[in-house]
Design a protein around this motif. Structure first.
Motif, PDB file in Angstrom:
ATOM      1  N   THR A   5      49.597  44.352  46.485  1.00  0.00           N
ATOM      2  CA  THR A   5      48.942  44.135  44.936  1.00  0.00           C
ATOM      3  C   THR A   5      47.684  45.745  44.643  1.00  0.00           C
ATOM      4  OG1 THR A   5      47.305  42.745  43.613  1.00  0.00           O
ATOM      5  CG2 THR A   5      47.338  42.528  46.004  1.00  0.00           C
ATOM      6  N   ASN A   6      47.304  45.063  43.940  1.00  0.00           N
ATOM      7  CA  ASN A   6      46.205  46.288  43.108  1.00  0.00           C
ATOM      8  C   ASN A   6      45.345  45.349  42.876  1.00  0.00           C
ATOM      9  OD1 ASN A   6      46.644  44.742  40.822  1.00  0.00           O
ATOM     10  ND2 ASN A   6      47.751  46.296  39.857  1.00  0.00           N
ATOM     11  N   GLY A   7      45.521  43.830  43.736  1.00  0.00           N
ATOM     12  CA  GLY A   7      43.668  43.100  43.531  1.00  0.00           C
ATOM     13  C   GLY A   7      43.121  43.167  42.072  1.00  0.00           C
ATOM     14  N   TRP A   8      43.824  43.272  40.586  1.00  0.00           N
ATOM     15  CA  TRP A   8      43.156  43.269  39.671  1.00  0.00           C
ATOM     16  C   TRP A   8      41.830  41.851  39.500  1.00  0.00           C
ATOM     17  CZ3 TRP A   8      44.415  38.881  36.770  1.00  0.00           C
ATOM     18  CH2 TRP A   8      44.896  38.603  36.360  1.00  0.00           C
ATOM     19  N   TYR A   9      43.082  40.827  40.011  1.00  0.00           N
ATOM     20  CA  TYR A   9      42.411  39.539  40.006  1.00  0.00           C
ATOM     21  C   TYR A   9      40.730  39.222  41.048  1.00  0.00           C
ATOM     22  CZ  TYR A   9      45.621  39.129  43.402  1.00  0.00           C
ATOM     23  OH  TYR A   9      46.352  40.028  45.111  1.00  0.00           O
TER      24      TYR A   9
END
Ligand code: SF4
Ligand code: SF4
Length: 288
Positions: free
Chosen positions: A88-92
């Motif tokens: 994941t890119n971890g945006w959250y």
């Protein structure tokens, strides 16, 4: 009917809220491709029949496709032993509430890999990383960070990052594929490393399903750069494993493939130290 499979990698869609310059599959905010119901049911069947030990979800950003991911997790015949990995890119991870809400929606998760790309477009901060790590670990989920590098100098910088974060960091060399190729980004090998001639595809032993393409052992250069003469994707895992493309990869080293094509390895440049780059040459001749 299909045999066993250790790892099935699934790319459910190309939508991503980031647009990194090195993205191998050209994902981004303007990419609307996602698995339609026929593709979901096709992969569902394979998961149900083969019961792979591990499902790996990547993107695009996989947390933008949780409905599809949950359906495919649900297909697995042994929910207890199944491992679910996600990159994941971890945006959250920007705030605690969005972080919890996002993770709560995922039916099962055993490993989360944060793709933290300090050089080519990451938007999360070290504070976000710690928030994400603590939440994930609190849920009993394994966590690690992956960093893409394009030069030995970046490796030194990434090592510093590893010390700063005190976390397991996996370094991945960028290959000339997708948007990385468009932006002329790839790992700069100092010299040609001839050992690559004795190697085979590093993805043998696992299978990928790529949205709108199908099943293949390849999820790199041959999958996302202009098509080679042979068919790279197939509608089922069985048909892929019976294909000439797969048999070639399974039985031959890159050196043997080049020999068959009449391509001499004596003048290859440093870029061809990458298994995927030399594989592309072996399949497409000098057209790359
Ligand atoms: S590299 Fe990952 S985060 Fe960046 S655009 Fe591609 S899918 Fe999104
Ligand atoms: S480009 Fe070749 S070596 Fe790389 S993953 Fe695809 S098939 Fe394997």
């Amino acid at each position: 009917m299909g045999g066993s499979l250790e790892i099935l990698h699934i790319m459910p869609g190309l939508l991503c809220n980031f647009q990194c310059t090195h993205c191998v599959n050209d994902s981004g905010p303007n990419r609307s491709e996602k698995m339609d119901s026929a593709q979901v049911e096709n992969v569902f069947r394979e998961v149900r029949e083969r019961g792979p030990k591990r499902l790996v979800f990547t993107g695009g950003e996989p947390t933008l496709h949780i409905d599809i991911i949950n359906r495919l997790i649900e297909a697995h015949p042994d929910q207890n032993s199944l491992e679910v990995f996600m990159t994941t890119n971890g945006w959250y991870s920007k705030n605690a509430q969005t972080l919890k809400l996002t993770l709560d929606k995922i039916r099962k998760l055993t490993h989360l890999q944060l793709s933290y790309d300090i050089y080519h477009g990451t938007k999360v901060t070290t504070e976000d990383i710690f928030r994400l790590r603590d939440e994930v670990r609190g849920r009993g989920v394994e966590f690690n960070i992956s960093v893409c590098i394009t030069s030995p100098q970046e490796l030194i910088q990434a090592n510093r990052l590893q010390k700063e974060l005190s976390e397991l960091v996996i370094f991945q060399r960028v290959d000339a594929v997708g948007r990385a190729k468009t932006n002329q980004l790839q790992f700069k090998y100092p010299d040609f490393e001839p050992e690559v001639l004795n190697r085979k595809c590093p993805n043998l032993g696992q299978m990928s399903f790529i949205v709108n393409k199908g099943f293949s052992v390849c999820c790199s250069n041959l999958a996302f750069n202009p098509s080679p003469p042979q068919e790279v994707f197939h509608e089922s895992i069985d048909s892929h494993m019976q294909s000439e493309f797969y048999r070639n990869l399974e039985t031959k080293t890159f050196g043997q493939m080049l020999k068959e094509k009449g391509i001499s390895p004596s003048n290859l440049g440093p870029d061809f130290s990458s298994p995927c780059r030399i594989c592309e040459l072996a399949h497409q001749g000098n057209q790359i």
